[in-house]
Design a protein around this motif. Structure first.
Motif, mmCIF file in Angstrom:
data_model
loop_
_atom_site.group_PDB
_atom_site.id
_atom_site.type_symbol
_atom_site.label_atom_id
_atom_site.label_comp_id
_atom_site.label_asym_id
_atom_site.label_seq_id
_atom_site.Cartn_x
_atom_site.Cartn_y
_atom_site.Cartn_z
ATOM 1 N N MET A 286 -62.849 18.874 -18.564
ATOM 2 C CA MET A 286 -61.607 19.694 -18.135
ATOM 3 C C MET A 286 -60.415 18.911 -18.553
ATOM 4 S SD MET A 286 -62.501 20.966 -14.272
ATOM 5 C CE MET A 286 -60.941 22.034 -14.103
ATOM 6 N N THR A 287 -59.340 19.914 -18.764
ATOM 7 C CA THR A 287 -57.880 19.220 -19.137
ATOM 8 C C THR A 287 -56.774 20.023 -18.419
ATOM 9 O OG1 THR A 287 -57.519 20.729 -20.920
ATOM 10 C CG2 THR A 287 -58.886 18.587 -21.471
ATOM 11 N N THR A 288 -55.751 19.111 -18.178
ATOM 12 C CA THR A 288 -54.514 19.766 -17.655
ATOM 13 C C THR A 288 -53.378 19.586 -18.507
ATOM 14 O OG1 THR A 288 -55.416 19.544 -15.419
ATOM 15 C CG2 THR A 288 -52.992 19.521 -15.603
ATOM 16 N N THR A 289 -52.456 20.526 -18.473
ATOM 17 C CA THR A 289 -51.302 20.514 -19.477
ATOM 18 C C THR A 289 -50.146 20.590 -18.370
ATOM 19 O OG1 THR A 289 -52.383 21.527 -21.077
ATOM 20 C CG2 THR A 289 -50.046 21.606 -21.109
ATOM 21 N N ILE A 290 -48.960 19.509 -18.763
ATOM 22 C CA ILE A 290 -47.752 19.892 -18.100
ATOM 23 C C ILE A 290 -46.743 19.821 -19.125
ATOM 24 C CG2 ILE A 290 -48.570 18.609 -15.832
ATOM 25 C CD1 ILE A 290 -47.233 16.085 -16.965
ATOM 26 N N SER A 291 -45.793 20.195 -18.633
ATOM 27 C CA SER A 291 -44.432 20.387 -19.777
ATOM 28 C C SER A 291 -43.330 20.698 -19.028
ATOM 29 C CB SER A 291 -44.734 21.840 -20.774
ATOM 30 O OG SER A 291 -44.723 23.004 -19.926
ATOM 31 N N ASN A 292 -42.146 20.351 -19.773
ATOM 32 C CA ASN A 292 -40.748 20.647 -19.589
ATOM 33 C C ASN A 292 -40.188 21.146 -20.992
ATOM 34 O OD1 ASN A 292 -40.182 18.292 -21.035
ATOM 35 N ND2 ASN A 292 -39.487 17.083 -19.469
ATOM 36 N N SER A 293 -38.696 21.315 -20.962
ATOM 37 C CA SER A 293 -38.061 21.750 -22.066
ATOM 38 C C SER A 293 -38.294 20.992 -23.090
ATOM 39 C CB SER A 293 -36.704 22.081 -21.688
ATOM 40 O OG SER A 293 -36.009 20.798 -21.329
ATOM 41 N N ASN A 294 -38.535 19.798 -23.076
ATOM 42 C CA ASN A 294 -38.515 18.817 -24.167
ATOM 43 C C ASN A 294 -39.982 18.410 -24.655
ATOM 44 O OD1 ASN A 294 -35.618 18.360 -24.539
ATOM 45 N ND2 ASN A 294 -35.753 17.380 -22.568
ATOM 46 N N LEU A 295 -40.938 18.302 -23.770
ATOM 47 C CA LEU A 295 -42.331 17.694 -24.148
ATOM 48 C C LEU A 295 -43.298 18.360 -23.445
ATOM 49 C CD1 LEU A 295 -41.323 13.929 -23.041
ATOM 50 C CD2 LEU A 295 -41.614 14.757 -25.742
ATOM 51 N N THR A 296 -44.514 18.216 -23.980
ATOM 52 C CA THR A 296 -45.843 18.590 -23.305
ATOM 53 C C THR A 296 -46.777 17.606 -23.592
ATOM 54 O OG1 THR A 296 -45.157 21.040 -24.268
ATOM 55 C CG2 THR A 296 -47.688 20.366 -23.654
ATOM 56 N N ALA A 297 -47.520 17.414 -22.345
ATOM 57 C CA ALA A 297 -48.396 16.440 -22.126
ATOM 58 C C ALA A 297 -49.833 17.017 -21.862
ATOM 59 C CB ALA A 297 -48.016 15.256 -21.298
ATOM 60 N N GLN A 298 -50.923 16.546 -22.145
ATOM 61 C CA GLN A 298 -52.349 16.865 -21.874
ATOM 62 C C GLN A 298 -53.088 15.722 -21.396
ATOM 63 O OE1 GLN A 298 -52.906 19.212 -25.679
ATOM 64 N NE2 GLN A 298 -53.791 20.825 -24.289
ATOM 65 N N ILE A 299 -53.659 15.995 -20.486
ATOM 66 C CA ILE A 299 -54.632 14.875 -19.796
ATOM 67 C C ILE A 299 -55.777 15.322 -19.457
ATOM 68 C CG2 ILE A 299 -54.646 13.363 -17.715
ATOM 69 C CD1 ILE A 299 -51.455 15.193 -17.887
ATOM 70 N N LYS A 300 -56.948 14.641 -19.822
ATOM 71 C CA LYS A 300 -58.179 14.876 -19.511
ATOM 72 C C LYS A 300 -58.648 14.467 -17.986
ATOM 73 C CE LYS A 300 -60.043 13.780 -24.207
ATOM 74 N NZ LYS A 300 -60.989 12.959 -25.259
ATOM 75 N N HIS A 301 -59.542 15.047 -17.485
ATOM 76 C CA HIS A 301 -59.857 14.854 -16.158
ATOM 77 C C HIS A 301 -60.773 13.515 -16.262
ATOM 78 C CE1 HIS A 301 -58.968 18.724 -14.057
ATOM 79 N NE2 HIS A 301 -57.771 18.284 -14.888
ATOM 80 N N LEU A 302 -61.600 13.345 -17.347
ATOM 81 C CA LEU A 302 -62.412 12.417 -17.624
ATOM 82 C C LEU A 302 -61.362 11.193 -17.694
ATOM 83 C CD1 LEU A 302 -65.347 10.948 -17.819
ATOM 84 C CD2 LEU A 302 -65.074 11.510 -20.476
ATOM 85 N N GLY A 303 -61.414 10.067 -16.799
ATOM 86 C CA GLY A 303 -60.689 8.976 -16.855
ATOM 87 C C GLY A 303 -59.337 9.391 -16.654
ATOM 88 N N ALA A 304 -58.684 10.429 -16.234
ATOM 89 C CA ALA A 304 -57.419 10.733 -16.016
ATOM 90 C C ALA A 304 -56.617 10.287 -17.350
ATOM 91 C CB ALA A 304 -56.642 10.225 -14.689
ATOM 92 N N GLU A 305 -57.216 10.542 -18.465
ATOM 93 C CA GLU A 305 -56.669 9.980 -19.640
ATOM 94 C C GLU A 305 -55.892 10.893 -20.227
ATOM 95 O OE1 GLU A 305 -58.403 7.795 -23.837
ATOM 96 O OE2 GLU A 305 -59.691 9.121 -22.579
ATOM 97 N N LEU A 306 -54.617 10.557 -20.590
ATOM 98 C CA LEU A 306 -53.546 11.051 -21.577
ATOM 99 C C LEU A 306 -54.172 11.029 -23.095
ATOM 100 C CD1 LEU A 306 -50.659 12.133 -22.008
ATOM 101 C CD2 LEU A 306 -49.991 9.675 -22.776
ATOM 102 N N PHE A 307 -54.058 12.527 -23.652
ATOM 103 C CA PHE A 307 -54.595 12.736 -24.971
ATOM 104 C C PHE A 307 -53.683 13.197 -25.890
ATOM 105 C CE2 PHE A 307 -56.314 16.455 -22.965
ATOM 106 C CZ PHE A 307 -56.039 17.510 -24.188
#
Length: 283
Positions: free
Chosen positions: A1-22
């Protein structure tokens, strides 16, 4: 599974495995995190817990018992729970289990919170000691930052003028051998020869932020004011560089008879919480 967060400038995606930013992309869709090609290194930005680096013989003693932990600990290989989410933030949690206590005999909760703020991604670590005794641990970050140009087109700019005094590694352990790297105008030009003997390990630095310059232009800054130790690492011909803020590091060649006496270890009092923060800022 992954989670995506964003604002007006950036988008980040994080894997639930290891809570790893990818992934960390700007609004022009430029990627700043290494893709994780296993030809070089199959990770992106693992969290290092409850140890940083390598233990001598991959083992340690605590309370007269021996335990075994592989390099950088187990958190990066475990599934975290998403416990809080908003448009620009996500918090993940990992709790101790019967299996973790076989290799690390403590009750804990590790929370990692990612928050986007303007052109910056803040990464907050929270370690909760749920024991009625002191808990020794280390924690560290390992973000691999993508480099699309030739490696020698890049340089690092430190926020302080200093002579970099780093320790060499011997089979993954901190040796007593050190080298010095003088900075010119606070900058260090990168080349793969710097990393012929593995990572550069700094037990102490005056600088608390490092910028990556691409063709002399600053593109990204890692801020780590909370962290006492740092590693910088890449592999030959790999198109990434890791700037790694740490609390702790690999075993030294010196002996210690108890994990709580390991050099660089953190000691968290019973039922207390440790918090630290670093950030990746797009310039």
């Amino acid at each position: 599974m992954t989670t995506t967060i964003s604002n007006s400038n950036l988008t980040a995606q994080i894997k639930h495995l290891g809570a790893e930013l990818f992934s960390l992309k700007d609004k022009e869709n430029k990627e700043y995190i290494w893709e994780g090609n296993p030809v070089f290194w199959g990770k992106h930005s693992p969290v290092l817990f409850p140890i940083v680096g390598t233990l001598k013989n991959n083992s340690y003693k605590y309370d007269e018992n021996e335990y075994h932990l592989s390099r950088h600990g187990f958190a990066r290989e475990m599934e975290f729970k998403l416990i809080e989410k908003s448009e620009n933030s996500a918090t993940f949690s990992l709790a101790s289990t019967l299996e973790t206590k076989k290799v690390y005999p403590f009750d804990f909760e590790l929370q990692i919170c990612y928050v986007l703020e303007e052109n910056k991604l803040n990464i907050d670590y929270k370690v909760i000691n749920k024991n009625e005794k002191m808990m020794p641990f280390s924690i560290g970050a390992h973000p691999a930052l993508a480099m699309v140009e030739n490696f020698d087109n890049y340089s690092l700019e430190f926020d302080q003028q200093e002579v970099l005094n780093y320790h060499l590694l011997e089979e993954g352990l901190i040796s007593n051998t050190t080298n010095k790297l003088p900075l010119q105008n606070r900058q260090l030009v990168l080349n793969y020869q710097l990393f012929e003997k593995d990572a550069l390990v700094f037990k102490a630095l005056k600088s608390k932020s490092i910028s990556i310059l691409e063709n002399t232009k600053p593109i990204l800054k890692v801020n780590f004011s909370d962290f006492p130790n740092l590693g910088i690492w890449t592999m030959k011909d790999a198109p990434f560089l890791c700037i790694e803020p740490w609390f702790g590091y690999s075993d030294t060649l010196d002996e210690y008879d108890d994990f709580s006496k390991k050099e660089g270890i953190q000691l968290l009092e019973q039922n207390q919480t440790f918090e630290s923060n670093y950030s990746i800022e797009i310039l």
